[in-house]
Design a protein around this motif. Structure first.
Motif, PDB file in Angstrom:
ATOM      1  N   UNK A  80      29.851  33.291  36.221  1.00 30.56           N
ATOM      2  CA  UNK A  80      29.802  34.631  36.766  1.00 30.56           C
ATOM      3  C   UNK A  80      30.045  34.517  38.423  1.00 30.56           C
ATOM      4  N   UNK A  81      30.843  35.322  39.002  1.00 26.36           N
ATOM      5  CA  UNK A  81      31.081  35.277  40.534  1.00 26.36           C
ATOM      6  C   UNK A  81      30.614  36.578  40.995  1.00 26.36           C
ATOM      7  N   UNK A  82      29.938  36.471  42.232  1.00 29.27           N
ATOM      8  CA  UNK A  82      29.732  37.619  43.474  1.00 29.27           C
ATOM      9  C   UNK A  82      30.361  37.165  44.725  1.00 29.27           C
ATOM     10  N   UNK A  83      30.673  38.222  45.261  1.00 25.67           N
ATOM     11  CA  UNK A  83      31.438  37.971  46.406  1.00 25.67           C
ATOM     12  C   UNK A  83      31.148  39.109  47.483  1.00 25.67           C
ATOM     13  N   UNK A  84      31.104  38.767  48.716  1.00 29.54           N
ATOM     14  CA  UNK A  84      30.681  39.585  49.899  1.00 29.54           C
ATOM     15  C   UNK A  84      31.659  40.899  49.789  1.00 29.54           C
ATOM     16  N   UNK A  85      33.067  40.510  49.422  1.00 34.75           N
ATOM     17  CA  UNK A  85      34.137  41.680  49.455  1.00 34.75           C
ATOM     18  C   UNK A  85      33.923  42.450  48.115  1.00 34.75           C
ATOM     19  N   UNK A  86      33.350  41.929  47.021  1.00 34.32           N
ATOM     20  CA  UNK A  86      33.515  42.667  45.975  1.00 34.32           C
ATOM     21  C   UNK A  86      32.780  44.221  45.921  1.00 34.32           C
ATOM     22  N   UNK A  87      33.501  45.108  45.455  1.00 33.67           N
ATOM     23  CA  UNK A  87      33.320  46.527  45.674  1.00 33.67           C
ATOM     24  C   UNK A  87      31.859  46.953  44.913  1.00 33.67           C
ATOM     25  N   UNK A  88      31.179  47.813  45.213  1.00 31.92           N
ATOM     26  CA  UNK A  88      29.755  47.922  44.573  1.00 31.92           C
ATOM     27  C   UNK A  88      30.194  48.728  43.204  1.00 31.92           C
ATOM     28  N   UNK A  89      31.375  49.224  42.672  1.00 32.16           N
ATOM     29  CA  UNK A  89      31.460  49.423  41.586  1.00 32.16           C
ATOM     30  C   UNK A  89      31.829  48.238  40.527  1.00 32.16           C
ATOM     31  N   UNK A  90      32.075  47.017  40.819  1.00 32.17           N
ATOM     32  CA  UNK A  90      32.017  45.798  39.876  1.00 32.17           C
ATOM     33  C   UNK A  90      30.912  45.494  39.758  1.00 32.17           C
ATOM     34  N   UNK A  91      30.408  45.814  38.506  1.00 30.34           N
ATOM     35  CA  UNK A  91      29.289  45.405  37.866  1.00 30.34           C
ATOM     36  C   UNK A  91      28.806  43.942  37.713  1.00 30.34           C
ATOM     37  N   UNK A  92      30.033  43.440  37.041  1.00 30.35           N
ATOM     38  CA  UNK A  92      29.748  42.182  36.730  1.00 30.35           C
ATOM     39  C   UNK A  92      31.431  41.443  36.606  1.00 30.35           C
ATOM     40  N   UNK A  93      31.393  39.948  36.961  1.00 34.62           N
ATOM     41  CA  UNK A  93      32.753  39.452  36.841  1.00 34.62           C
ATOM     42  C   UNK A  93      32.445  37.985  36.287  1.00 34.62           C
ATOM     43  N   UNK A  94      32.823  37.848  35.020  1.00 30.37           N
ATOM     44  CA  UNK A  94      33.080  36.395  34.309  1.00 30.37           C
ATOM     45  C   UNK A  94      34.097  35.917  34.145  1.00 30.37           C
ATOM     46  N   UNK A  95      34.119  34.629  34.292  1.00 29.73           N
ATOM     47  CA  UNK A  95      35.455  33.933  33.998  1.00 29.73           C
ATOM     48  C   UNK A  95      35.057  32.541  33.076  1.00 29.73           C
ATOM     49  N   UNK A  96      35.945  32.527  31.985  1.00 31.17           N
ATOM     50  CA  UNK A  96      35.779  31.339  30.963  1.00 31.17           C
ATOM     51  C   UNK A  96      36.951  30.709  30.661  1.00 31.17           C
ATOM     52  N   UNK A  97      36.860  29.411  30.544  1.00 29.32           N
ATOM     53  CA  UNK A  97      37.929  28.247  30.290  1.00 29.32           C
ATOM     54  C   UNK A  97      37.420  27.645  29.101  1.00 29.32           C
ATOM     55  N   UNK A  98      38.497  27.547  28.167  1.00 28.52           N
ATOM     56  CA  UNK A  98      38.140  26.570  27.028  1.00 28.52           C
ATOM     57  C   UNK A  98      39.703  25.704  26.789  1.00 28.52           C
ATOM     58  N   UNK A  99      39.408  24.402  26.760  1.00 33.00           N
ATOM     59  CA  UNK A  99      40.575  23.466  26.637  1.00 33.00           C
ATOM     60  C   UNK A  99      40.412  22.912  25.135  1.00 33.00           C
ATOM     61  N   UNK A 100      41.385  23.175  24.523  1.00 36.32           N
ATOM     62  CA  UNK A 100      41.633  22.594  23.051  1.00 36.32           C
ATOM     63  C   UNK A 100      42.780  21.575  22.866  1.00 36.32           C
ATOM     64  N   UNK A 101      42.535  20.467  22.092  1.00 36.73           N
ATOM     65  CA  UNK A 101      43.846  19.470  21.835  1.00 36.73           C
ATOM     66  C   UNK A 101      44.784  20.257  20.855  1.00 36.73           C
ATOM     67  N   UNK A 102      45.884  20.010  21.306  1.00 38.54           N
ATOM     68  CA  UNK A 102      46.946  20.536  20.567  1.00 38.54           C
ATOM     69  C   UNK A 102      47.904  19.262  20.698  1.00 38.54           C
ATOM     70  N   UNK A 103      47.790  18.367  19.518  1.00 38.49           N
ATOM     71  CA  UNK A 103      48.663  17.221  19.397  1.00 38.49           C
ATOM     72  C   UNK A 103      48.099  16.481  20.547  1.00 38.49           C
ATOM     73  N   UNK A 104      48.857  15.770  21.203  1.00 38.19           N
ATOM     74  CA  UNK A 104      48.392  14.799  22.512  1.00 38.19           C
ATOM     75  C   UNK A 104      48.184  15.531  23.870  1.00 38.19           C
ATOM     76  N   UNK A 105      48.597  17.035  23.767  1.00 37.18           N
ATOM     77  CA  UNK A 105      48.544  17.881  24.729  1.00 37.18           C
ATOM     78  C   UNK A 105      47.220  18.767  24.746  1.00 37.18           C
ATOM     79  N   UNK A 106      47.179  19.503  25.440  1.00 43.62           N
ATOM     80  CA  UNK A 106      46.181  20.796  25.868  1.00 43.62           C
ATOM     81  C   UNK A 106      46.636  22.130  25.632  1.00 43.62           C
ATOM     82  N   UNK A 107      45.805  22.778  25.019  1.00 47.77           N
ATOM     83  CA  UNK A 107      45.900  24.218  25.113  1.00 47.77           C
ATOM     84  C   UNK A 107      44.778  24.692  25.901  1.00 47.77           C
TER      85      UNK A 107
END
Length: 173
Positions: A80-107
């Protein structure tokens, strides 16, 4: 509001995961929107995570992030992220990353979830989706470049030479 991006990276999943997971605090190595980043002090919410979160000086101002989920085996991290400039109407901000194998490379899947209070979710969500979309598109391009070459994207190199980035780095020195 949800924004989801999936991309293929011509690098082994362990290399991509190392950037996003174990080296989570080093976003300033590869993301042009991040001038400076480092570990956030304080207790960890997730015991398996390498740190409690990170603090970043960004093109959008300072942000404090907290790791909300971390799964080494699944190569999954959410914060989750919070910032000084985030407007008051922004209740929650969450970012997620997933790395999966796709052959010898990544998705890689990146999903941003922003909870916006009513009625702003109707009024400003389309504009915010455009703004976030641009930042996330650039971040995924820069991650891909960094993972595949081991070098920052040219956009990151240019940003690092900017007056704002130099001032942000000087402020912590």
């Amino acid at each position: 509001m949800k924004i989801k991006r999936t991309l293929t990276i011509d690098a082994p999943p362990d290399r991509v995961w190392d950037i996003l997971g174990p080296n989570y605090t080093k976003a300033d190595d590869w993301a042009s929107s991040v001038y400076v980043s480092g570990a956030r002090p304080g207790p960890q919410k997730v015991a398996a995570a390498p740190v409690a979160g990170r603090v970043c000086q960004t093109s959008l101002g300072p942000f404090t992030e907290t790791i909300e989920a971390y799964d080494e085996a699944r190569r999954y991290i959410a914060y989750s992220a919070t910032g000084d400039r985030m407007p008051g109407f922004m209740k929650r901000l969450v970012n997620a990353w997933t790395v999966r194998p796709k052959g010898g490379i990544s998705e890689v899947e990146m999903e941003l979830n922003a909870e916006i209070a009513f009625p702003f979710n109707i009024l400003v969500a389309p504009m915010m989706k455009l703004q976030f979309g641009k930042v996330l598109r650039e971040a995924t391009e820069e991650l891909k470049h960094f993972a595949e070459t081991g070098k920052p994207h040219p956009r990151k190199t240019k940003t690092d030479a900017s007056k704002k980035a130099i001032e942000a780095r000087a402020a912590i020195a």
